[in-house]
Design an enzyme around this catalytic site. Structure first.
Site, short mmCIF file in Angstrom:
data_model
loop_
_atom_site.label_atom_id
_atom_site.label_comp_id
_atom_site.label_asym_id
_atom_site.label_seq_id
_atom_site.Cartn_x
_atom_site.Cartn_y
_atom_site.Cartn_z
N GLU A 70 0.83 -1.21 0.00
CA GLU A 70 0.00 0.00 0.00
C GLU A 70 0.86 1.26 0.00
OE1 GLU A 70 -3.92 2.10 1.91
OE2 GLU A 70 -3.57 -0.04 2.24
N GLY A 90 -5.96 5.12 0.04
CA GLY A 90 -6.24 3.71 -0.21
C GLY A 90 -7.72 3.43 -0.02
N HIS A 97 -0.12 -14.14 -0.81
CA HIS A 97 1.20 -14.40 -0.25
C HIS A 97 1.63 -15.75 -0.81
CE1 HIS A 97 0.50 -11.00 2.33
NE2 HIS A 97 -0.67 -11.53 2.66
N ARG A 99 5.11 -17.12 -1.02
CA ARG A 99 6.18 -17.85 -0.34
C ARG A 99 6.67 -16.98 0.81
NH1 ARG A 99 8.36 -17.57 -5.26
NH2 ARG A 99 8.68 -19.80 -5.37
N HIS A 115 -4.60 0.90 -13.98
CA HIS A 115 -5.59 1.87 -14.44
C HIS A 115 -5.36 3.20 -13.73
CE1 HIS A 115 -9.45 3.66 -15.56
NE2 HIS A 115 -9.64 3.93 -14.28
N GLY A 117 -7.34 6.54 -13.55
CA GLY A 117 -8.57 7.24 -13.90
C GLY A 117 -8.67 8.57 -13.17
N ARG A 119 -11.00 9.45 -10.99
CA ARG A 119 -11.48 9.29 -9.62
C ARG A 119 -10.93 8.05 -8.91
NH1 ARG A 119 -12.15 14.03 -8.60
NH2 ARG A 119 -13.73 15.15 -9.74
#
Length: 158
Positions: A70, A90, A97, A99, A115, A117, A119
């Site tokens: 994030e 976010g 996950h 390994r 993408h 965009g 918005r």
């Protein structure tokens, strides 16, 4: 069907040093995240697999991978907007996950756009170990909100 690639998303000149400066006194710094490179299509960084980021079994904690993903996606989104008019936050994140990340080393991440965009943005983040093997793959959706971006150095935070 032909899929057209996205052009480089970056707006303005931002360096990894700028990102590091704005990351002081945050979770990013507390977990040891570092920004390494901004390519034409990716923001790349690394995070240690150490006492700050492992789970009790001694391998990389999935939550640390999610925080790393994030962080890379959010900063990439930040670099892709008119920061005088917009801010990104976010909205959704998922991860597989694949390994364990082994203690004592680093994991490396790269965020790339799926993408961009007006918005919403969707970013893919791949996290690999030091051998280049995929540890985690994540997709992060960012909401683009109409307000001046508030990412700043610790001195500029309210």
């Amino acid at each position: 069907m032909e899929i057209h690639p996205i052009a480089s998303p970056w707006l303005g000149k931002i360096t990894v040093e700028d990102l590091a400066d704005r990351s002081r006194d945050t979770l990013n710094e507390n977990l040891g995240m570092e920004f390494l490179e901004i390519t034409s299509m990716e923001l790349r960084g690394r995070m240690p697999v150490d006492r700050r980021t492992v789970q009790p079994a001694g391998v990389l904690h999935g939550g640390a991978s999610m925080a790393f993903a994030e962080t890379l996606a959010s900063w990439a989104g930040y670099m892709s907007i008119d920061r005088e008019r917009f801010h990104v936050v976010g909205q959704e994140i998922n991860a597989n996950h694949l390994r364990p990340g082994k203690a004592g080393g680093w994991v490396y991440g790269a965020a790339s756009p799926i993408h961009i965009g007006r918005r919403a943005h969707v970013w893919e983040v791949k996290i690999a170990n030091e051998e280049g093997k995929l540890v985690c793959i994540s997709r992060c959706t960012l909401a683009v909100i109409e307000q001046k971006s508030s990412y700043s150095t610790p001195e500029g935070r309210e």
